[in-house]
Design a protein around this motif. Structure first.
Motif, PDB file in Angstrom:
ATOM      1  N   THR A   1       0.832  -1.196   0.000  1.00  0.00           N
ATOM      2  CA  THR A   1       0.000   0.000   0.000  1.00  0.00           C
ATOM      3  C   THR A   1       0.866   1.244   0.000  1.00  0.00           C
ATOM      4  OG1 THR A   1      -0.054   0.031   2.389  1.00  0.00           O
ATOM      5  CG2 THR A   1      -1.796  -1.169   1.302  1.00  0.00           C
TER       6      THR A   1
ATOM      7  N   GLY B   1      -1.826   5.711   1.590  1.00  0.00           N
ATOM      8  CA  GLY B   1      -3.055   5.410   2.291  1.00  0.00           C
ATOM      9  C   GLY B   1      -4.041   4.596   1.475  1.00  0.00           C
ATOM     10  N   CYS B   2      -3.660   4.137   0.272  1.00  0.00           N
ATOM     11  CA  CYS B   2      -4.578   3.305  -0.508  1.00  0.00           C
ATOM     12  C   CYS B   2      -3.858   2.037  -0.926  1.00  0.00           C
ATOM     13  CB  CYS B   2      -5.059   4.059  -1.748  1.00  0.00           C
ATOM     14  SG  CYS B   2      -6.306   3.149  -2.679  1.00  0.00           S
TER      15      CYS B   2
ATOM     16  N   ASP C   1     -10.987  10.608  -5.111  1.00  0.00           N
ATOM     17  CA  ASP C   1     -10.306  10.082  -3.919  1.00  0.00           C
ATOM     18  C   ASP C   1      -9.138   9.177  -4.307  1.00  0.00           C
ATOM     19  OD1 ASP C   1     -11.900  11.462  -2.175  1.00  0.00           O
ATOM     20  OD2 ASP C   1     -13.214   9.766  -1.679  1.00  0.00           O
ATOM     21  N   GLN C   2      -9.281   8.457  -5.430  1.00  0.00           N
ATOM     22  CA  GLN C   2      -8.146   7.666  -5.909  1.00  0.00           C
ATOM     23  C   GLN C   2      -6.978   8.583  -6.255  1.00  0.00           C
ATOM     24  OE1 GLN C   2      -7.870   4.518  -5.625  1.00  0.00           O
ATOM     25  NE2 GLN C   2      -9.275   3.324  -6.859  1.00  0.00           N
TER      26      GLN C   2
ATOM     27  N   SER D   1      -5.413   9.929  -3.148  1.00  0.00           N
ATOM     28  CA  SER D   1      -4.672   8.908  -2.414  1.00  0.00           C
ATOM     29  C   SER D   1      -3.304   8.656  -3.023  1.00  0.00           C
ATOM     30  CB  SER D   1      -5.492   7.613  -2.386  1.00  0.00           C
ATOM     31  OG  SER D   1      -4.828   6.621  -1.652  1.00  0.00           O
TER      32      SER D   1
ATOM     33  N   ALA E   1      -0.960  11.678  -2.521  1.00  0.00           N
ATOM     34  CA  ALA E   1      -0.625  12.044  -1.136  1.00  0.00           C
ATOM     35  C   ALA E   1       0.829  11.739  -0.802  1.00  0.00           C
ATOM     36  CB  ALA E   1      -1.547  11.301  -0.173  1.00  0.00           C
TER      37      ALA E   1
ATOM     38  N   VAL F   1      -3.556  12.629   5.666  1.00  0.00           N
ATOM     39  CA  VAL F   1      -3.584  11.322   5.005  1.00  0.00           C
ATOM     40  C   VAL F   1      -4.526  10.368   5.736  1.00  0.00           C
ATOM     41  CG1 VAL F   1      -2.211   9.308   4.362  1.00  0.00           C
ATOM     42  CG2 VAL F   1      -1.271  11.602   4.035  1.00  0.00           C
TER      43      VAL F   1
ATOM     44  N   LEU G   1      -8.150  11.018   4.842  1.00  0.00           N
ATOM     45  CA  LEU G   1      -8.519  10.487   3.542  1.00  0.00           C
ATOM     46  C   LEU G   1      -8.785   8.984   3.637  1.00  0.00           C
ATOM     47  CD1 LEU G   1      -8.921  10.745   0.485  1.00  0.00           C
ATOM     48  CD2 LEU G   1      -6.429  10.527   0.221  1.00  0.00           C
ATOM     49  N   ASN G   2      -7.945   8.280   4.391  1.00  0.00           N
ATOM     50  CA  ASN G   2      -8.149   6.846   4.571  1.00  0.00           C
ATOM     51  C   ASN G   2      -9.482   6.560   5.246  1.00  0.00           C
ATOM     52  OD1 ASN G   2      -5.709   4.850   3.988  1.00  0.00           O
ATOM     53  ND2 ASN G   2      -4.876   6.854   4.462  1.00  0.00           N
TER      54      ASN G   2
ATOM     55  N   ILE H   1     -12.400   7.061   2.828  1.00  0.00           N
ATOM     56  CA  ILE H   1     -12.536   5.948   1.892  1.00  0.00           C
ATOM     57  C   ILE H   1     -13.154   4.734   2.579  1.00  0.00           C
ATOM     58  CG2 ILE H   1     -11.217   4.243   0.572  1.00  0.00           C
ATOM     59  CD1 ILE H   1      -9.319   6.569  -0.216  1.00  0.00           C
TER      60      ILE H   1
ATOM     61  N   PRO I   1      -5.364   1.912   5.915  1.00  0.00           N
ATOM     62  CA  PRO I   1      -6.751   1.667   5.508  1.00  0.00           C
ATOM     63  C   PRO I   1      -7.469   0.635   6.377  1.00  0.00           C
ATOM     64  CG  PRO I   1      -5.344   1.806   3.581  1.00  0.00           C
ATOM     65  CD  PRO I   1      -4.431   1.803   4.768  1.00  0.00           C
TER      66      PRO I   1
END
Length: 526
Positions: free
Chosen positions: A18, A21-22, A175-176, A179, A182, A195, A198-199, A202, A436
């Motif tokens: 990851t 954060g994604c 959001d992608q 992410s 970031a 960050v 944002l996680n 999502i 996440p």
């Protein structure tokens, strides 16, 4: 954007880690016929309206390879089907099912058919239908050897929640983008909090959309689907080729259904005995080692590496400068440190990617972001329209459903600092990558980590320079299963088959004749 040859598998297997954060998946050989994947995806699979337990009802689907690659492979027929499976295998409810899509590819020269070879490229989130299509183009284009396609139907499937199989989609394109862009290593508390927010956004969005269904996207559920697919295609026992995360799927199947295994090849091993933190640190170590190997190659091949004077310095300097003054890209995005890091990850899956990385960083130093953004978008499955496939949605759901030991946000913050010292480029981002699942709202359904008692010999293939599933995992997975036999490729990049003649011989003989490779077999890089 697909690469040739074994990069089909290497990028289709690229994402267990990851960043920003994604969750980013870990994959297998990528584009066998050098296809350019169109914006509308890789073609549909007709829904047959099947019921759980029904045999597959196949329909011709040459539109799938035509949309993916531009044509069908010579001498190959393509048929598709969907199989209905219970949402929850532990408590099936009438009418509550998912449709799992498959493609069956059969050679016109097939003789003495053994059965089906079920394929998974990894991820989680990778499309086995795409992989089967790419591998159908033959050895010259990075596909499977004729010896295999003459004995097996290639059967690729998209696991539940992935691509064509009741796809899960809960992350917006914006959001992608946020992410991936970031900061992969936010140092100040304010940056870290941004960050984490944002996680959480999502995770909350996925929870709001799917709620109680989230645990159903686990590896255990998908492994049970595989047995339904085995029965649906009429095979008494399963023959399977799984890359990267696909090794975890295969290992789980072997533990659940050891009596139904004919032959499993697990290439690019995930170690199920590691907890979530241990697995993330193992990847940080693997990517750091792979990047060190890149820098050594770069210095020894200056003609192919314009940053040869100081490869590590050039990359770290590019990311540092991007913190305050990122290079603008033509589509309105900026080449932030996050996007540069994704491009860096993308390039390390194959040795052929090293040249692309060196060129991209050199161009970035000159104010041109195209190379690094192309690498990043290739990995992220981002189209020029700004839309994404559901790769990362599915990846996030599967990883978090599997994880019952995700660290707290405070623990992630502590590991970020600790791993930054141990693994300068990859430690902090891999620690951040665990965020996440700290916020994930769904219940968990962890996979087993034990012996496949009663299963026949299973071949586990490892690559010494593998960044995403480090070589050390190979022996650990083989030992855990109890029936595993290790084959080593002394090469670079992610996954090994089909690469050199040595690897091809060992795997083909096992798949076709069930001949177990000699103990301790090590195959040279070339």
């Amino acid at each position: 954007m697909r690469r040739r040859s074994r990069s089909v598998i290497a990028l289709l297997t690229a994402m267990v880690m990851t960043t920003g954060g994604c969750t980013l998946p870990a994959f297998a050989p990528e584009g066998a016929a050098d296809p350019a994947k169109p914006a509308d995806g890789g073609g549909g699979v007709p829904t047959t309206g099947s019921t759980p337990g029904a045999a597959a009802q196949w329909s011709p689907c040459t539109d799938v390879p035509e949309k993916l690659v531009g044509r069908a492979a010579a001498g190959m027929s393509y048929d598709c089907a969907t199989v209905a499976v219970p949402r929850d295998w532990s408590k099936p409810v009438a009418g509550e099912t998912y449709d799992v899509a498959m493609i069956r590819i059969r050679s016109a020269t097939q003789k003495d058919r053994i059965g089906s070879l079920l394929l998974n490229p990894g991820g989680p989130g990778g499309s086995g239908i795409d992989l089967a299509v790419y591998l159908s183009f033959g050895e010259a284009l990075g596909g499977l050897p004729e010896a295999v396609t003459d004995k097996f139907d290639l059967v690729g499937f998209d696991p539940r929640g992935v691509s064509r199989s009741s796809p899960l989609k809960c992350i917006s394109n914006d959001d992608q983008d946020a992410s991936f862009a970031a900061d992969p290593d936010p140092v100040s508390q304010a940056e870290f909090d941004e960050v984490t927010a944002l996680n959480k956004k999502i995770a909350d969005g996925c929870g709001a959309k799917y709620g109680d269904q989230l645990p159903y996207f686990s590896t255990v559920q998908a492994a049970r689907d595989m047995d339904a697919l085995r029965a649906a295609v009429g095979d008494p026992k399963l023959t399977y080729l799984g890359f990267s995360y696909g090794t975890l799927l295969g290992a789980t199947y072997a533990q659940l259904f050891p009596q139904n295994v004919r032959a499993l090849v697990l290439d690019g091993a995930v170690d199920p005995t590691e907890n979530y933190v241990q697995g993330s640190e193992t990847q940080a170590k693997g990517f750091e080692r792979a990047f060190t190997n890149f820098t050594a190659w770069c210095k020894q091949n200056a003609a192919d590496c314009p940053i040869a004077a100081d490869p590590r310095g050039a990359v770290t300097d590019a990311m540092a400068k991007a913190e305050n003054s990122p290079v603008a890209y033509k589509d309105g995005r900026q080449a932030t440190a996050g996007w540069i890091f994704v491009g860096l990850i993308s390039s390390l899956y194959t040795k052929t990617g090293w040249t692309s990385l060196a060129q991209a960083i050199d161009e970035l130093q000159g104010g041109d972001a195209k190379g690094i953004m192309d690498l990043a978008d290739q990995y992220a499955e981002r189209e020029t329209t700004g839309s994404y496939s559901n790769l990362f949605d599915a990846n996030l759901a599967v990883n978090c459903a599997d994880t019952d030991d995700a660290p707290t946000v405070a623990k992630v913050r502590a590991l970020q600092s600790e791993w930054r010292k141990k693994y300068p480029l990859f430690g902090a981002p891999l620690a951040m990558g665990m965020l996440p699942c700290a916020y994930w709202p769904g219940k968990r359904d962890p996979y087993p980590a034990g012996k496949a008692t009663g299963a026949p010999p299973i071949v586990v293939v490892g690559t010494t320079g593998d960044p995403a599933t480090p070589y050390e995992n190979t022996a650990d997975l083989a030992k855990m299963l109890g029936t595993g036999h290790v084959v080593t490729w002394e090469g670079e990049g992610h996954t090994a088959y089909p690469s050199t003649p040595c690897i091809v011989r060992a795997v083909d003989n096992y798949l076709i004749d069930l001949t177990v490779p000699q103990e301790g077999l090590r195959c040279p890089a070339k």
